[in-house]
Design a protein around this motif. Structure first.
Motif, PDB file in Angstrom:
ATOM      1  N   ASP A   8      63.526 -23.690  -6.234  1.00  0.00           N
ATOM      2  CA  ASP A   8      64.143 -23.331  -4.949  1.00  0.00           C
ATOM      3  C   ASP A   8      63.144 -22.772  -3.941  1.00  0.00           C
ATOM      4  O   ASP A   8      63.389 -22.824  -2.740  1.00  0.00           O
ATOM      5  N   ARG A   9      62.029 -22.239  -4.418  1.00  0.00           N
ATOM      6  CA  ARG A   9      61.005 -21.657  -3.546  1.00  0.00           C
ATOM      7  C   ARG A   9      59.882 -22.642  -3.243  1.00  0.00           C
ATOM      8  O   ARG A   9      58.944 -22.303  -2.547  1.00  0.00           O
ATOM      9  N   GLY A  10      59.953 -23.841  -3.827  1.00  0.00           N
ATOM     10  CA  GLY A  10      58.897 -24.829  -3.607  1.00  0.00           C
ATOM     11  C   GLY A  10      57.757 -24.737  -4.595  1.00  0.00           C
ATOM     12  O   GLY A  10      56.797 -25.493  -4.503  1.00  0.00           O
ATOM     13  N   SER A  11      57.843 -23.808  -5.550  1.00  0.00           N
ATOM     14  CA  SER A  11      56.835 -23.695  -6.602  1.00  0.00           C
ATOM     15  C   SER A  11      57.158 -24.693  -7.709  1.00  0.00           C
ATOM     16  O   SER A  11      58.308 -25.109  -7.855  1.00  0.00           O
ATOM     17  N   LEU A  12      56.147 -25.046  -8.483  1.00  0.00           N
ATOM     18  CA  LEU A  12      56.385 -25.968  -9.590  1.00  0.00           C
ATOM     19  C   LEU A  12      57.068 -25.269 -10.753  1.00  0.00           C
ATOM     20  O   LEU A  12      56.728 -24.139 -11.097  1.00  0.00           O
ATOM     21  N   GLU A  13      58.014 -25.971 -11.359  1.00  0.00           N
ATOM     22  CA  GLU A  13      58.738 -25.460 -12.522  1.00  0.00           C
ATOM     23  C   GLU A  13      58.740 -26.550 -13.594  1.00  0.00           C
ATOM     24  O   GLU A  13      59.042 -27.708 -13.316  1.00  0.00           O
ATOM     25  N   TYR A  14      58.397 -26.165 -14.810  1.00  0.00           N
ATOM     26  CA  TYR A  14      58.360 -27.102 -15.930  1.00  0.00           C
ATOM     27  C   TYR A  14      59.725 -27.761 -16.112  1.00  0.00           C
ATOM     28  O   TYR A  14      60.761 -27.105 -16.084  1.00  0.00           O
ATOM     29  N   ALA A  15      59.724 -29.100 -16.288  1.00  0.00           N
ATOM     30  CA  ALA A  15      60.980 -29.836 -16.432  1.00  0.00           C
ATOM     31  C   ALA A  15      61.085 -30.572 -17.762  1.00  0.00           C
ATOM     32  O   ALA A  15      62.078 -31.225 -18.025  1.00  0.00           O
ATOM     33  N   GLY A  16      60.048 -30.507 -18.598  1.00  0.00           N
ATOM     34  CA  GLY A  16      60.089 -31.171 -19.889  1.00  0.00           C
ATOM     35  C   GLY A  16      58.937 -32.134 -20.064  1.00  0.00           C
ATOM     36  O   GLY A  16      57.910 -32.028 -19.391  1.00  0.00           O
ATOM     37  N   THR A  68      68.957 -38.997 -18.308  1.00  0.00           N
ATOM     38  CA  THR A  68      70.403 -38.984 -18.519  1.00  0.00           C
ATOM     39  C   THR A  68      71.063 -37.829 -17.784  1.00  0.00           C
ATOM     40  O   THR A  68      72.056 -38.009 -17.094  1.00  0.00           O
ATOM     41  N   GLU A  69      70.522 -36.623 -17.961  1.00  0.00           N
ATOM     42  CA  GLU A  69      71.074 -35.435 -17.317  1.00  0.00           C
ATOM     43  C   GLU A  69      70.115 -34.272 -17.510  1.00  0.00           C
ATOM     44  O   GLU A  69      69.113 -34.383 -18.203  1.00  0.00           O
ATOM     45  N   TRP A  70      70.422 -33.143 -16.858  1.00  0.00           N
ATOM     46  CA  TRP A  70      69.675 -31.907 -17.064  1.00  0.00           C
ATOM     47  C   TRP A  70      70.284 -31.169 -18.253  1.00  0.00           C
ATOM     48  O   TRP A  70      71.506 -31.132 -18.401  1.00  0.00           O
ATOM     49  N   THR A  71      69.436 -30.574 -19.077  1.00  0.00           N
ATOM     50  CA  THR A  71      69.935 -29.764 -20.184  1.00  0.00           C
ATOM     51  C   THR A  71      70.326 -28.390 -19.656  1.00  0.00           C
ATOM     52  O   THR A  71      70.031 -28.044 -18.509  1.00  0.00           O
ATOM     53  N   GLY A  72      70.950 -27.583 -20.501  1.00  0.00           N
ATOM     54  CA  GLY A  72      71.354 -26.242 -20.109  1.00  0.00           C
ATOM     55  C   GLY A  72      70.198 -25.348 -19.723  1.00  0.00           C
ATOM     56  O   GLY A  72      70.363 -24.414 -18.934  1.00  0.00           O
ATOM     57  N   ASP A  73      69.009 -25.615 -20.283  1.00  0.00           N
ATOM     58  CA  ASP A  73      67.846 -24.785 -19.953  1.00  0.00           C
ATOM     59  C   ASP A  73      66.956 -25.427 -18.885  1.00  0.00           C
ATOM     60  O   ASP A  73      65.804 -25.060 -18.725  1.00  0.00           O
ATOM     61  N   GLY A  74      67.502 -26.393 -18.135  1.00  0.00           N
ATOM     62  CA  GLY A  74      66.776 -26.965 -17.008  1.00  0.00           C
ATOM     63  C   GLY A  74      65.734 -28.010 -17.354  1.00  0.00           C
ATOM     64  O   GLY A  74      64.793 -28.221 -16.606  1.00  0.00           O
ATOM     65  N   ARG A  75      65.901 -28.682 -18.483  1.00  0.00           N
ATOM     66  CA  ARG A  75      64.961 -29.728 -18.895  1.00  0.00           C
ATOM     67  C   ARG A  75      65.595 -31.103 -18.725  1.00  0.00           C
ATOM     68  O   ARG A  75      66.812 -31.252 -18.730  1.00  0.00           O
ATOM     69  N   LEU A  76      64.740 -32.108 -18.594  1.00  0.00           N
ATOM     70  CA  LEU A  76      65.205 -33.483 -18.486  1.00  0.00           C
ATOM     71  C   LEU A  76      65.680 -33.972 -19.846  1.00  0.00           C
ATOM     72  O   LEU A  76      65.027 -33.725 -20.859  1.00  0.00           O
TER      73      LEU A  76
END
Length: 89
Positions: A8-16, A68-76
């Protein structure tokens, strides 16, 4: 391949991690693009433990990833690489 996206702040966040969708030609092209971008530290602060053998790169490519979708912890969930875009980041 470990991947990240903007938070949300434009910083990188790990996605998987993405481990499929790569063609042989794409892997050759990707290696040529990533080798010059290598760096010693992760570009994502506070990433936590990562697998042995990870090579960090400056985030200068944008990948299109189908999933497929986002997991509960914000991963692909079931991500697959589609293609790359250049960025001036």
């Amino acid at each position: 391949m470990l991947v990240a996206g903007p938070d949300d702040r434009g910083s990188l966040e790990y996605a998987g991690s993405v481990g499929t969708g790569f063609t042989a030609a794409m892997l050759i092209d990707l290696r040529e693009r990533l080798v010059p971008l290598q760096q010693s530290d992760p570009p994502i602060p506070g990433l936590g433990p990562t697998p042995d053998g990870v090579v960090w790169v400056r985030p200068a490519l944008i990948g299109e990833v189908a999933f497929t979708e986002w997991t509960g912890d914000g991963r692909l969930w079931h991500p697959s690489l589609c293609r790359w875009f250049e960025t001036d980041r």
